[in-house]
Scaffold this motif. Structure first.
Motif, PDB file in Angstrom:
ATOM      1  N   SER A 211     -29.476 -73.445  31.803  1.00 18.21           N
ATOM      2  CA  SER A 211     -28.373 -74.497  32.631  1.00 18.21           C
ATOM      3  C   SER A 211     -27.424 -74.727  31.952  1.00 18.21           C
ATOM      4  N   TYR A 212     -27.000 -74.221  29.831  1.00 21.84           N
ATOM      5  CA  TYR A 212     -25.893 -74.561  29.764  1.00 21.84           C
ATOM      6  C   TYR A 212     -24.931 -73.214  29.511  1.00 21.84           C
ATOM      7  N   ASN A 213     -25.473 -72.419  30.192  1.00 23.24           N
ATOM      8  CA  ASN A 213     -24.637 -70.917  29.907  1.00 23.24           C
ATOM      9  C   ASN A 213     -23.147 -71.117  31.191  1.00 23.24           C
ATOM     10  N   THR A 214     -21.870 -70.990  30.355  1.00 19.54           N
ATOM     11  CA  THR A 214     -20.717 -71.937  31.458  1.00 19.54           C
ATOM     12  C   THR A 214     -20.784 -70.918  31.418  1.00 19.54           C
ATOM     13  N   PHE A 215     -20.551 -68.757  31.637  1.00 17.26           N
ATOM     14  CA  PHE A 215     -20.754 -68.272  32.615  1.00 17.26           C
ATOM     15  C   PHE A 215     -21.399 -68.462  34.194  1.00 17.26           C
ATOM     16  N   PHE A 216     -23.090 -68.461  33.821  1.00 16.54           N
ATOM     17  CA  PHE A 216     -23.822 -68.525  34.575  1.00 16.54           C
ATOM     18  C   PHE A 216     -23.451 -69.738  35.588  1.00 16.54           C
ATOM     19  N   LEU A 217     -22.934 -70.823  35.241  1.00 17.77           N
ATOM     20  CA  LEU A 217     -22.252 -71.793  35.608  1.00 17.77           C
ATOM     21  C   LEU A 217     -21.100 -71.210  36.885  1.00 17.77           C
ATOM     22  N   SER A 218     -20.263 -70.542  36.480  1.00 18.51           N
ATOM     23  CA  SER A 218     -19.582 -70.551  37.108  1.00 18.51           C
ATOM     24  C   SER A 218     -19.409 -69.603  38.146  1.00 18.51           C
ATOM     25  N   LEU A 219     -20.632 -68.541  38.246  1.00 14.09           N
ATOM     26  CA  LEU A 219     -20.955 -67.541  39.282  1.00 14.09           C
ATOM     27  C   LEU A 219     -20.268 -67.432  40.768  1.00 14.09           C
ATOM     28  N   LYS A 220     -20.417 -68.768  40.884  1.00 14.82           N
ATOM     29  CA  LYS A 220     -19.895 -69.645  42.677  1.00 14.82           C
ATOM     30  C   LYS A 220     -18.478 -68.727  42.219  1.00 14.82           C
ATOM     31  N   LYS A 221     -18.002 -68.633  41.217  1.00 16.29           N
ATOM     32  CA  LYS A 221     -16.242 -68.051  41.846  1.00 16.29           C
ATOM     33  C   LYS A 221     -15.964 -66.549  42.427  1.00 16.29           C
ATOM     34  N   PHE A 222     -17.290 -65.611  41.877  1.00 14.51           N
ATOM     35  CA  PHE A 222     -17.630 -64.249  41.584  1.00 14.51           C
ATOM     36  C   PHE A 222     -18.451 -63.759  43.097  1.00 14.51           C
ATOM     37  N   PHE A 223     -19.227 -65.163  43.666  1.00 20.91           N
ATOM     38  CA  PHE A 223     -20.282 -65.194  44.672  1.00 20.91           C
ATOM     39  C   PHE A 223     -20.052 -66.086  45.602  1.00 20.91           C
ATOM     40  N   PRO A 224     -19.075 -66.761  46.548  1.00 21.11           N
ATOM     41  CA  PRO A 224     -19.154 -67.497  47.344  1.00 21.11           C
ATOM     42  C   PRO A 224     -20.030 -68.212  48.306  1.00 21.11           C
ATOM     43  N   ASN A 225     -20.893 -67.278  48.530  1.00 19.27           N
ATOM     44  CA  ASN A 225     -21.806 -67.182  49.676  1.00 19.27           C
ATOM     45  C   ASN A 225     -23.171 -67.618  48.516  1.00 19.27           C
ATOM     46  N   LEU A 226     -22.882 -66.990  47.496  1.00 16.17           N
ATOM     47  CA  LEU A 226     -24.533 -67.204  47.362  1.00 16.17           C
ATOM     48  C   LEU A 226     -25.006 -68.314  46.753  1.00 16.17           C
TER      49      LEU A 226
ATOM     50  N   ASN B 259     -21.072 -82.228  24.140  1.00 19.45           N
ATOM     51  CA  ASN B 259     -20.046 -82.283  23.595  1.00 19.45           C
ATOM     52  C   ASN B 259     -19.521 -80.976  23.489  1.00 19.45           C
ATOM     53  N   GLU B 260     -20.678 -79.505  23.236  1.00 20.50           N
ATOM     54  CA  GLU B 260     -19.925 -78.282  23.212  1.00 20.50           C
ATOM     55  C   GLU B 260     -19.645 -78.186  24.856  1.00 20.50           C
ATOM     56  N   ILE B 261     -19.955 -77.945  25.779  1.00 16.97           N
ATOM     57  CA  ILE B 261     -19.785 -77.218  27.081  1.00 16.97           C
ATOM     58  C   ILE B 261     -17.938 -78.000  27.630  1.00 16.97           C
ATOM     59  N   LEU B 262     -17.968 -79.541  27.016  1.00 13.87           N
ATOM     60  CA  LEU B 262     -16.812 -79.841  27.131  1.00 13.87           C
ATOM     61  C   LEU B 262     -15.967 -79.679  26.863  1.00 13.87           C
ATOM     62  N   ALA B 263     -15.681 -79.292  25.300  1.00 17.21           N
ATOM     63  CA  ALA B 263     -15.288 -78.368  24.173  1.00 17.21           C
ATOM     64  C   ALA B 263     -14.770 -77.296  24.500  1.00 17.21           C
ATOM     65  N   LYS B 264     -15.450 -76.496  25.104  1.00 21.34           N
ATOM     66  CA  LYS B 264     -15.405 -75.123  25.716  1.00 21.34           C
ATOM     67  C   LYS B 264     -14.548 -75.362  26.708  1.00 21.34           C
ATOM     68  N   ARG B 265     -14.810 -76.553  27.750  1.00 23.38           N
ATOM     69  CA  ARG B 265     -14.310 -76.594  28.664  1.00 23.38           C
ATOM     70  C   ARG B 265     -12.885 -76.536  28.343  1.00 23.38           C
ATOM     71  N   LYS B 266     -12.446 -77.412  27.998  1.00 25.92           N
ATOM     72  CA  LYS B 266     -11.221 -77.543  27.293  1.00 25.92           C
ATOM     73  C   LYS B 266     -10.282 -76.725  26.956  1.00 25.92           C
ATOM     74  N   LYS B 267     -11.072 -75.978  26.282  1.00 23.66           N
ATOM     75  CA  LYS B 267     -10.618 -74.859  25.790  1.00 23.66           C
ATOM     76  C   LYS B 267     -10.196 -73.722  26.643  1.00 23.66           C
ATOM     77  N   ASP B 268     -11.069 -73.116  27.490  1.00 26.66           N
ATOM     78  CA  ASP B 268     -10.539 -72.275  28.260  1.00 26.66           C
ATOM     79  C   ASP B 268      -9.906 -73.270  29.600  1.00 26.66           C
ATOM     80  N   ASN B 269      -9.221 -74.199  29.102  1.00 21.06           N
ATOM     81  CA  ASN B 269      -8.604 -75.099  30.326  1.00 21.06           C
ATOM     82  C   ASN B 269      -8.596 -75.217  31.812  1.00 21.06           C
ATOM     83  N   LEU B 270     -10.067 -75.718  32.040  1.00 20.54           N
ATOM     84  CA  LEU B 270     -10.975 -75.478  32.900  1.00 20.54           C
ATOM     85  C   LEU B 270     -10.975 -77.072  33.461  1.00 20.54           C
ATOM     86  N   SER B 271     -10.564 -77.088  34.728  1.00 21.05           N
ATOM     87  CA  SER B 271     -10.275 -78.815  34.716  1.00 21.05           C
ATOM     88  C   SER B 271     -11.241 -78.932  36.267  1.00 21.05           C
TER      89      SER B 271
END
Length: 375
Positions: free
Chosen positions: A95-110, A126-138
């Motif tokens: 549940s900490y893998n940000t790629f897995f967490l982002s899969l709704k973007k590619f599969f909206p009906n999943l 803090n690691e997750i929030l830092a990665k989101r900030k680095k990737d410019n995710l709001s």
């Protein structure tokens, strides 16, 4: 192409085209314990740590190499495999893998379910929030269902997840096992023996190590209870046992071997009294009604934190069943209170300190009903 060649090293090759399934479970390394609960459904596991590669999906990914330019080659490969499997439901305990967490973007009906797999920490957040900030995710990650150990899980995941529903399922692994008749004349120390970069992780100072195990040995002798050590490291048990031979002494304890993920639970359910430093298994057992004392140099290893998802020993280094004391009398008092307090006090402590972190839900009925409802 050099990236692709590098990617092709060190994996097991599969040739068959993946079959369509209604449920896909991503990353069996953390989710393998779900297989029995899903056995009545049409499901498949998707290995996501480069353990094996499907040749058909690999070739398809190479042909579509220019798709999804912001993703790594392996992430593109996983997306193509999910597309072929065409699931209705996706489940992961990673549940900490940000790629897995982002899969709704590619599969909206999943329909996506993430399941808390381990304890929650400020460092991980803090690691997750830092990665989101680095990737410019709001925007937060869109997830349908977040299954947590306890109520504090919502406070943690809501920092980066926009969930349709939070469901307190308890620990799926802990809920999996049935109660047993317990043995009362043993005290079980839950090991947290770990290796990092090829070296044993030293979590205790030599001073506290000597103080703690000397007092545990004497306590068990005085209370006429046998001291057991529950192994946590199935791959390096000789080194783990050698460590406890040194700090406790050969012949002063019995070593309970860990044979697989389930053996820790199966072994533990035979006993009533436990001691650990800060093991999540200690929380889980206490949620089931076991009596667990947490003894550790919390002031050295745990930063004080009053956040809703922090542990009881992060909020206060001493409490009714935990302590960082170096005083033998105070240590004995904590052990006596943990092991022999009345049932009313035990329930009060569980409700106040343990249930926010993890609850026990017999037979995983809440999780099973969720799958049944959305399948």
């Amino acid at each position: 192409m050099s990236k692709i060649l590098k990617f092709l090293l060190h994996f097991k090759l599969r040739i068959m085209i993946p079959c369509e399934k209604k449920i896909i479970v991503i990353d069996p390394a953390t989710s393998f314990h779900l297989y029995k609960m899903l056995s009545q459904y049409e499901y498949t596991f998707l290995k996501a740590r480069k353990e094996e590669i499907n040749l058909y999906v690999l070739l398809l990914t190479i042909l579509r190499f220019w798709d999804y330019q912001d993703l790594t080659f392996y992430q593109k490969y996983l997306i193509n495999q999910i597309k072929i499997i065409n699931p209705k439901i996706m489940i992961t305990c990673t549940s900490y893998n940000t790629f897995f967490l982002s899969l709704k973007k590619f599969f909206p009906n999943l329909k996506i379910i993430i399941i808390q797999h381990a304890s929650l920490s400020e460092i991980t957040l803090n690691e997750i929030l830092a990665k989101r900030k680095k990737d410019n995710l709001s925007r937060k990650y869109k997830i349908d269902y977040v299954c947590t150990f306890g109520a504090s899980g919502r406070d943690f995941y809501s920092k980066f997840v926009d969930a349709k529903e939070y469901i307190i399922t308890g620990s799926i692994k802990n809920n999996y096992f049935k109660e047993k008749k317990v043995i009362n004349d043993k005290v079980v120390f839950i090991s947290q023996f770990r290796f990092r970069n090829g070296k044993m992780r030293q979590i205790l100072t030599k001073k506290y190590e000597k103080f703690l195990f000397k007092n545990l040995r004497h306590y068990c002798e005085n209370m006429k209870k046998k001291l057991y050590v529950l192994s946590c490291n199935p791959t390096r048990q000789n080194e783990e046992k050698n460590y406890f031979d040194r700090v406790i002494g050969k012949g002063n304890y019995k070593f309970l071997h860990k044979l697989g993920w389930s053996s820790s639970y199966k072994n533990a359910l035979n006993y009533k009294f436990f001691i650990t430093h800060s093991s999540t298994l200690g929380w889980e057992l206490m949620a089931r009604g076991k009596r667990t004392a947490f003894l550790f140099e919390f002031h050295r290893r745990v930063k004080k934190n009053k956040s809703p998802y922090s542990t009881f020993y992060a909020k206060n280094y001493n409490g009714p069943f935990w302590t960082n004391t170096y005083n033998s009398k105070k240590l004995k008092k904590i052990l006596d209170n943990t092991f022999y307090c009345n049932q009313l006090e035990l329930e009060k402590n569980k409700k106040k300190f343990i249930y926010p972190l993890v609850v026990y839900k017999k037979d995983n009925l809440i999780f099973k009903n969720l799958i049944k409802e959305i399948y």
